[in-house]
Every structure is written in structure tokens, then in C-alpha cells.
Design an enzyme around this catalytic site. Structure first.
Site, PDB file in Angstrom:
ATOM      1  N   HIS A  38       0.740  -1.247   0.046  1.00 21.65           N
ATOM      2  CA  HIS A  38       0.070   0.035   0.042  1.00 21.65           C
ATOM      3  C   HIS A  38       0.904   1.251  -0.028  1.00 21.65           C
ATOM      4  O   HIS A  38       0.331   2.437  -0.305  1.00 21.65           O
ATOM      5  CB  HIS A  38      -0.788  -0.098   1.175  1.00 21.65           C
ATOM      6  CG  HIS A  38      -1.965  -0.994   1.114  1.00 21.65           C
ATOM      7  ND1 HIS A  38      -2.748  -1.274   0.280  1.00 21.65           N
ATOM      8  CD2 HIS A  38      -2.139  -2.201   2.103  1.00 21.65           C
ATOM      9  CE1 HIS A  38      -3.614  -2.091   0.157  1.00 21.65           C
ATOM     10  NE2 HIS A  38      -3.455  -2.718   1.554  1.00 21.65           N
ATOM     11  N   GLU A 143      -7.137 -12.961   4.520  1.00 25.49           N
ATOM     12  CA  GLU A 143      -7.932 -11.717   4.466  1.00 25.49           C
ATOM     13  C   GLU A 143      -9.385 -11.953   3.966  1.00 25.49           C
ATOM     14  O   GLU A 143     -10.230 -11.125   3.750  1.00 25.49           O
ATOM     15  CB  GLU A 143      -7.050 -10.624   3.645  1.00 25.49           C
ATOM     16  CG  GLU A 143      -5.549 -10.491   4.379  1.00 25.49           C
ATOM     17  CD  GLU A 143      -4.913  -9.384   3.565  1.00 25.49           C
ATOM     18  OE1 GLU A 143      -5.225  -8.341   3.650  1.00 25.49           O
ATOM     19  OE2 GLU A 143      -4.469  -9.926   2.735  1.00 25.49           O
ATOM     20  N   ASP A 169      -9.121  -6.037   5.893  1.00 27.37           N
ATOM     21  CA  ASP A 169      -9.796  -6.782   4.444  1.00 27.37           C
ATOM     22  C   ASP A 169     -10.550  -7.935   4.975  1.00 27.37           C
ATOM     23  O   ASP A 169     -11.845  -7.920   4.108  1.00 27.37           O
ATOM     24  CB  ASP A 169      -8.630  -7.298   3.629  1.00 27.37           C
ATOM     25  CG  ASP A 169      -7.888  -6.179   2.923  1.00 27.37           C
ATOM     26  OD1 ASP A 169      -8.617  -5.222   2.871  1.00 27.37           O
ATOM     27  OD2 ASP A 169      -6.929  -6.471   2.222  1.00 27.37           O
TER      28      ASP A 169
END
Length: 258
Positions: A38, A143, A169
Site C-alpha cells: 500500500h 484476509e 480486509d
């Protein structure tokens, strides 16, 4: 973790210089979660931070985007002591992580020499492979509900070390985004902890940073806990200080005006 103790980590997303390694060691963290999934950090910057971390005694782990094995192996060759692979849903995907990231005879990662982990010494390939295969961590992130359903199969894969529940997530995938107090998240974490205990792996937790909620999850037994990120902690600490100063200066202004 081998002693049954909890190892705590800090996400590195904002920092761009090697001082973050020494600073987070001074803050008493055990490992860095250098985020290339990210974050916008370059591979070169991540490698420099990882190499600096080796010398100050805080373990550098790097998260790469799902399936980015070329990036992962270059990071492992240049300072990282492990890779965090996100969005691993099945045992087959976990086996691919091992195959790509471990040296032969366990996996098929290309062997190199003169690595920073071993102070660039020209050791034989057998020594390099055996030493780093034993030392590096393969961390897979669970996730999705599918991943939680497959937790025991994933935990049974040789060469996987940590099953890390990605709460953000996972909650989104379960239709309860941001609801970290929801019992369904606790059930998922408990299931992963049980799978890890059965197969001799280490359970992990990421995404739950509320100090009122964390005791509930720590009691479930994760031994690999991500405590937050440099960016969020900087903003929180700066906001607290700014709020304090606003109140202080406002009170002083009123006193002078009075």
C-alpha cells in the site's frame, strides 16, 4: 515466538530513511513491517531500511503486493528477513509462496552470495541456503472468509511460518467493514490460532489497534502482532499535542484578555 512470547511489529509506510530502524528499536518493537503493498516506497529504499535494521537488531520484514515474487526475492537478497504475502486463500497458494521464496532443497529461489544478512561474506552456497532458509520468515495473510475456512490446510504447509489475520480486509469481505468488535472477527482469529497450534505455526494479528479492543484479541493467543503504522502513530501523537497546545494557548489568551 519460539519462547512462546508475543513479538510486536510496527508498520513502515511513511518513513523513507534508515533512522526509522534505530528509532523503532529504541521504541522496543521486535520487527518492522515495511509496506510495499500500500505504500509508495521504492524497493531500493526498503532494502536500505532493511539492511540498517539488521545491524540494530530489529527484524525487517517486507510486505509485497500479492504474487510479486520478483520483488520479494530481490528484497530477500538485499536485507529483508522475511516476506509478508497478502491475500493467501488456499494451501496451494501457500505452497507457491514456499516454492518461490525458499532456497533449494525446500523451494526454488535462486541462490546468491555476498548477502547483507551474513555481512557480505563470501560463504558457500550450501551455508547461505541452509542458514537463511532456517532464519527467514514466510508470513501469509488470511484476509477473506475463504482463507479462514482453509486456515488448517494453510497451516499444514511446510515452510509457512506465520498465519497473519488481516482484520481490515477480512472485516470488509465479511460485510462488517471496520467493525473490529464484531464476534465474527474473534471467531476467525480463534480459528487461525487453533490451526497454528495444531501444526506448529505462529498465529498473527494485524489491523486491530484500538487499545480497548486489543486485550480481547491478545487473550486469544496471537504471537505475531502488528501494532500500527508509523503514519497513523505520527498523526495521533501530533494531534494529541496540537489539541493540548490549542487548549493551553486558548486558556492563556482568555487569561490575558480578562
Amino acid at each position: 515466538m519460539e519462547r512462546g512470547e508475543v513479538a510486536i511489529g510496527i508498520g513502515v509506510k511513511l518513513a523513507r530513511t534508515i533512522e526509522i530502524a534505530k528509532g523503532m528499536k529504541a521504541a522496543d518493537y521486535d520487527w518492522l513491517f515495511i509496506d510495499l503493498e500500500h505504500g509508495s516506497m521504492s524497493l531500493d529504499t526498503a532494502a536500505q531500511i532493511a539492511t540498517a535494521a539488521l545491524d540494530v537488531g530489529i527484524t525487517p520484514l517486507c510486505r509485497v503486493p500479492n504474487g510479486e515474487y520478483g520483488m520479494a526475492t530481490r528484497l530477500l537478497d538485499n536485507g529483508a528477513m522475511g516476506i509478508v504475502m497478502p491475500h493467501v486463500d488456499t494451501a496451494d497458494e501457500a505452497r507457491e509462496v514456499v516454492a518461490r521464496l525458499k532456497f533449494p532443497p525446500i523451494g526454488h529461489r535462486s541462490v546468491s552470495s555476498g548477502l547483507p544478512h551474513l555481512d557480505y561474506k563470501p560463504l558457500g552456497m550450501r551455508v547461505v541456503a541452509e542458514t537463511l532458509n532456517a532464519a527467514m520468515l514466510n508470513v501469509v495473510m488470511l484476509e477473506t472468509p475463504q482463507a479462514i475456512e482453509n486456515a488448517e490446510e494453510i497451516a499444514s504447509v511446510p515452510g509457512i511460518d506465520v498465519l497473519l489475520v488481516g482484520s481490515n480486509d477480512l472485516c470488509a469481505e465479511m460485510g462488517i467493514p471496520g467493525d473490529f468488535a464484531n464476534p465474527r472477527l474473534g471467531e476467525a482469529v480463534s480459528r487461525v490460532v487453533a490451526a497454528c497450534r495444531k501444526h506448529g505455526k505462529w498465529p498473527g494479528l494485524a489491523g486491530v489497534y484500538d487499545e480497548a479492543l486489543l486485550p480481547r484479541y491478545v487473550e486469544l493467543g496471537p504471537l505475531f502482532v502488528l501494532c500500527g503504522t508509523d503514519s497513523s502513530m505520527l498523526i495521533q501523537a501530533a494531534s494529541r499535542r496540537a489539541g493540548f497546545m490549542r487548549k493551553l494557548t486558548s486558556a492563556e489568551t482568555q487569561r490575558v484578555a480578562g
